[in-house]
Design a protein around this motif. Sequence first.
Motif, PDB file in Angstrom:
ATOM      1  N   LEU A  78      23.806  40.275  41.827  1.00 19.94           N
ATOM      2  CA  LEU A  78      23.528  38.842  42.751  1.00 19.94           C
ATOM      3  C   LEU A  78      22.736  39.271  43.871  1.00 19.94           C
ATOM      4  CD1 LEU A  78      24.257  35.871  42.538  1.00 19.94           C
ATOM      5  CD2 LEU A  78      25.960  36.351  44.267  1.00 19.94           C
ATOM      6  N   GLN A  79      21.503  38.844  43.484  1.00 17.29           N
ATOM      7  CA  GLN A  79      20.539  39.011  44.567  1.00 17.29           C
ATOM      8  C   GLN A  79      20.459  37.781  45.456  1.00 17.29           C
ATOM      9  OE1 GLN A  79      17.999  41.329  45.649  1.00 17.29           O
ATOM     10  NE2 GLN A  79      17.537  39.909  47.134  1.00 17.29           N
ATOM     11  N   MET A  80      20.575  37.932  46.667  1.00 14.95           N
ATOM     12  CA  MET A  80      20.799  36.696  47.556  1.00 14.95           C
ATOM     13  C   MET A  80      19.680  36.788  48.601  1.00 14.95           C
ATOM     14  SD  MET A  80      24.995  36.621  47.928  1.00 14.95           S
ATOM     15  CE  MET A  80      24.914  38.296  49.077  1.00 14.95           C
ATOM     16  N   ASN A  81      18.683  35.936  48.654  1.00 10.21           N
ATOM     17  CA  ASN A  81      17.539  35.668  49.365  1.00 10.21           C
ATOM     18  C   ASN A  81      18.035  34.456  50.539  1.00 10.21           C
ATOM     19  OD1 ASN A  81      16.411  37.939  48.226  1.00 10.21           O
ATOM     20  ND2 ASN A  81      15.427  36.417  46.646  1.00 10.21           N
ATOM     21  N   SER A  82      17.212  34.571  51.670  1.00  8.37           N
ATOM     22  CA  SER A  82      17.213  33.422  52.608  1.00  8.37           C
ATOM     23  C   SER A  82      18.383  32.935  52.858  1.00  8.37           C
ATOM     24  CB  SER A  82      16.469  32.091  51.889  1.00  8.37           C
ATOM     25  OG  SER A  82      15.125  32.313  51.529  1.00  8.37           O
ATOM     26  N   LEU A  83      19.386  33.881  53.048  1.00  8.48           N
ATOM     27  CA  LEU A  83      20.782  33.890  53.418  1.00  8.48           C
ATOM     28  C   LEU A  83      20.782  32.821  54.655  1.00  8.48           C
ATOM     29  CD1 LEU A  83      22.154  37.188  52.762  1.00  8.48           C
ATOM     30  CD2 LEU A  83      23.023  35.092  51.559  1.00  8.48           C
ATOM     31  N   LYS A  84      22.099  32.153  54.647  1.00  7.31           N
ATOM     32  CA  LYS A  84      22.489  31.151  55.761  1.00  7.31           C
ATOM     33  C   LYS A  84      23.586  31.466  56.018  1.00  7.31           C
ATOM     34  CE  LYS A  84      19.711  27.485  53.213  1.00  7.31           C
ATOM     35  NZ  LYS A  84      19.980  26.016  52.394  1.00  7.31           N
ATOM     36  N   PRO A  85      24.088  31.052  57.244  1.00  4.86           N
ATOM     37  CA  PRO A  85      25.540  31.216  57.815  1.00  4.86           C
ATOM     38  C   PRO A  85      26.405  30.776  57.027  1.00  4.86           C
ATOM     39  CG  PRO A  85      23.889  30.676  59.775  1.00  4.86           C
ATOM     40  CD  PRO A  85      23.246  30.300  58.301  1.00  4.86           C
ATOM     41  N   GLU A  86      26.243  29.582  56.263  1.00  3.89           N
ATOM     42  CA  GLU A  86      27.227  28.838  55.504  1.00  3.89           C
ATOM     43  C   GLU A  86      27.526  29.677  54.029  1.00  3.89           C
ATOM     44  OE1 GLU A  86      24.507  27.498  56.885  1.00  3.89           O
ATOM     45  OE2 GLU A  86      23.577  25.976  55.399  1.00  3.89           O
ATOM     46  N   ASP A  87      26.602  30.622  53.964  1.00  3.97           N
ATOM     47  CA  ASP A  87      26.846  31.702  52.728  1.00  3.97           C
ATOM     48  C   ASP A  87      28.035  32.679  52.936  1.00  3.97           C
ATOM     49  OD1 ASP A  87      23.551  31.520  52.273  1.00  3.97           O
ATOM     50  OD2 ASP A  87      24.748  30.463  51.006  1.00  3.97           O
ATOM     51  N   THR A  88      28.450  32.763  54.451  1.00  2.15           N
ATOM     52  CA  THR A  88      29.576  33.741  54.684  1.00  2.15           C
ATOM     53  C   THR A  88      30.751  33.240  53.943  1.00  2.15           C
ATOM     54  OG1 THR A  88      28.486  33.895  56.857  1.00  2.15           O
ATOM     55  CG2 THR A  88      30.877  34.553  56.685  1.00  2.15           C
ATOM     56  N   ALA A  89      30.911  34.451  53.168  1.00  6.08           N
ATOM     57  CA  ALA A  89      32.445  34.108  52.493  1.00  6.08           C
ATOM     58  C   ALA A  89      32.611  35.761  51.842  1.00  6.08           C
ATOM     59  CB  ALA A  89      31.948  33.508  51.456  1.00  6.08           C
ATOM     60  N   VAL A  90      33.787  35.615  51.397  1.00  2.00           N
ATOM     61  CA  VAL A  90      34.155  36.962  50.545  1.00  2.00           C
ATOM     62  C   VAL A  90      33.674  36.596  49.069  1.00  2.00           C
ATOM     63  CG1 VAL A  90      35.961  38.392  49.507  1.00  2.00           C
ATOM     64  CG2 VAL A  90      36.159  37.513  51.987  1.00  2.00           C
ATOM     65  N   TYR A  91      33.054  37.371  48.702  1.00  2.00           N
ATOM     66  CA  TYR A  91      32.474  37.177  47.116  1.00  2.00           C
ATOM     67  C   TYR A  91      33.046  38.090  46.237  1.00  2.00           C
ATOM     68  CZ  TYR A  91      28.576  34.778  49.194  1.00  2.00           C
ATOM     69  OH  TYR A  91      27.502  33.671  49.811  1.00  2.00           O
ATOM     70  N   TYR A  92      33.533  37.482  45.129  1.00  2.00           N
ATOM     71  CA  TYR A  92      34.249  38.086  43.997  1.00  2.00           C
ATOM     72  C   TYR A  92      33.294  37.824  42.647  1.00  2.00           C
ATOM     73  CZ  TYR A  92      38.175  37.119  46.930  1.00  2.00           C
ATOM     74  OH  TYR A  92      39.147  37.042  47.987  1.00  2.00           O
ATOM     75  N   CYS A  93      33.544  38.875  41.710  1.00  2.00           N
ATOM     76  CA  CYS A  93      33.051  38.850  40.497  1.00  2.00           C
ATOM     77  C   CYS A  93      34.146  38.827  39.576  1.00  2.00           C
ATOM     78  CB  CYS A  93      32.114  39.966  40.113  1.00  2.00           C
ATOM     79  SG  CYS A  93      32.568  41.611  39.708  1.00  2.00           S
ATOM     80  N   ALA A  94      34.017  38.196  38.679  1.00  2.00           N
ATOM     81  CA  ALA A  94      35.134  37.907  37.609  1.00  2.00           C
ATOM     82  C   ALA A  94      34.416  37.736  36.080  1.00  2.00           C
ATOM     83  CB  ALA A  94      35.903  36.359  38.069  1.00  2.00           C
ATOM     84  N   ALA A  95      35.310  38.000  35.102  1.00  2.00           N
ATOM     85  CA  ALA A  95      34.987  37.901  33.791  1.00  2.00           C
ATOM     86  C   ALA A  95      35.646  37.207  32.703  1.00  2.00           C
ATOM     87  CB  ALA A  95      34.724  39.324  33.208  1.00  2.00           C
ATOM     88  N   ARG A  96      35.144  36.639  31.931  1.00  6.94           N
ATOM     89  CA  ARG A  96      35.930  35.983  30.649  1.00  6.94           C
ATOM     90  C   ARG A  96      35.628  36.364  29.460  1.00  6.94           C
ATOM     91  NH1 ARG A  96      34.088  29.580  30.129  1.00  6.94           N
ATOM     92  NH2 ARG A  96      32.018  29.978  30.713  1.00  6.94           N
ATOM     93  N   SER A  97      36.533  36.881  28.853  1.00  7.73           N
ATOM     94  CA  SER A  97      36.320  37.582  27.312  1.00  7.73           C
ATOM     95  C   SER A  97      35.543  36.680  26.312  1.00  7.73           C
ATOM     96  CB  SER A  97      37.783  38.054  26.723  1.00  7.73           C
ATOM     97  OG  SER A  97      38.408  38.912  27.629  1.00  7.73           O
ATOM     98  N   ILE A  98      35.934  35.413  26.190  1.00  5.81           N
ATOM     99  CA  ILE A  98      35.395  34.517  25.453  1.00  5.81           C
ATOM    100  C   ILE A  98      34.882  33.187  25.809  1.00  5.81           C
ATOM    101  CG2 ILE A  98      36.457  35.374  23.191  1.00  5.81           C
ATOM    102  CD1 ILE A  98      38.557  33.245  23.008  1.00  5.81           C
ATOM    103  N   MET A  99      34.180  32.282  25.125  1.00  2.00           N
ATOM    104  CA  MET A  99      33.641  31.098  25.902  1.00  2.00           C
ATOM    105  C   MET A  99      34.880  30.274  26.446  1.00  2.00           C
ATOM    106  SD  MET A  99      30.455  28.524  24.405  1.00  2.00           S
ATOM    107  CE  MET A  99      31.806  28.071  22.914  1.00  2.00           C
ATOM    108  N   THR A 100      35.849  30.200  25.477  1.00  2.00           N
ATOM    109  CA  THR A 100      36.893  29.242  26.067  1.00  2.00           C
ATOM    110  C   THR A 100      37.956  29.834  26.651  1.00  2.00           C
ATOM    111  OG1 THR A 100      37.989  29.786  24.026  1.00  2.00           O
ATOM    112  CG2 THR A 100      36.795  27.928  23.789  1.00  2.00           C
ATOM    113  N   SER A 101      37.879  30.879  27.196  1.00  2.00           N
ATOM    114  CA  SER A 101      39.174  31.514  28.078  1.00  2.00           C
ATOM    115  C   SER A 101      38.652  31.358  29.616  1.00  2.00           C
ATOM    116  CB  SER A 101      39.047  33.208  27.723  1.00  2.00           C
ATOM    117  OG  SER A 101      38.046  33.883  28.116  1.00  2.00           O
ATOM    118  N   PRO A 102      39.698  31.512  30.608  1.00  2.00           N
ATOM    119  CA  PRO A 102      39.321  31.559  31.807  1.00  2.00           C
ATOM    120  C   PRO A 102      38.789  32.619  32.327  1.00  2.00           C
ATOM    121  CG  PRO A 102      41.728  31.788  31.508  1.00  2.00           C
ATOM    122  CD  PRO A 102      41.145  31.586  30.228  1.00  2.00           C
ATOM    123  N   TYR A 103      38.454  32.570  33.614  1.00  2.00           N
ATOM    124  CA  TYR A 103      37.896  33.944  34.313  1.00  2.00           C
ATOM    125  C   TYR A 103      39.309  34.942  34.582  1.00  2.00           C
ATOM    126  CZ  TYR A 103      33.099  32.726  34.619  1.00  2.00           C
ATOM    127  OH  TYR A 103      31.898  32.392  34.722  1.00  2.00           O
TER     128      TYR A 103
END
Length: 116
Positions: A78-103
């Motif tokens: 995840l390339q993040m440019n022009s960052l703003k103070p409101e972008d401050t957060a904990v960032y998580y990545c997640a995956a889902r196995s198939i299209m109809t499944s949740p992360y």
Amino acid sequence: QLEESGGGLVQSGGSLTLSCAASERTFSPYAVGWFRQAPGKERELVASITRSGSVNYADSVKSRFTISRDRAKNAVLLQMNSLKPEDTAVYYCAARSIMTSPYAYWGQGTQVTVSS
């Protein structure tokens, strides 16, 4: 199975690149998403990419963030440019196995702090 890296402290207007790597080289989910959660706010989906390369972005990050795959490292960036103070957060990545499944597969998160 997922591990994020690349978070840190950056000044407003700066850039960071987050990486989400799968511990198993054979892990090939239908989609990988980057979420973020700021203090007192709900977790939100920032960007996602499917196995076929289709991408989606939250309106708040369109034209500033880019999600992509590093197939050699079996990672999603995840390339993040022009960052703003409101972008401050904990960032998580997640995956889902198939299209109809949740992360269902989540990393531990990485802190991104943007100072004004």
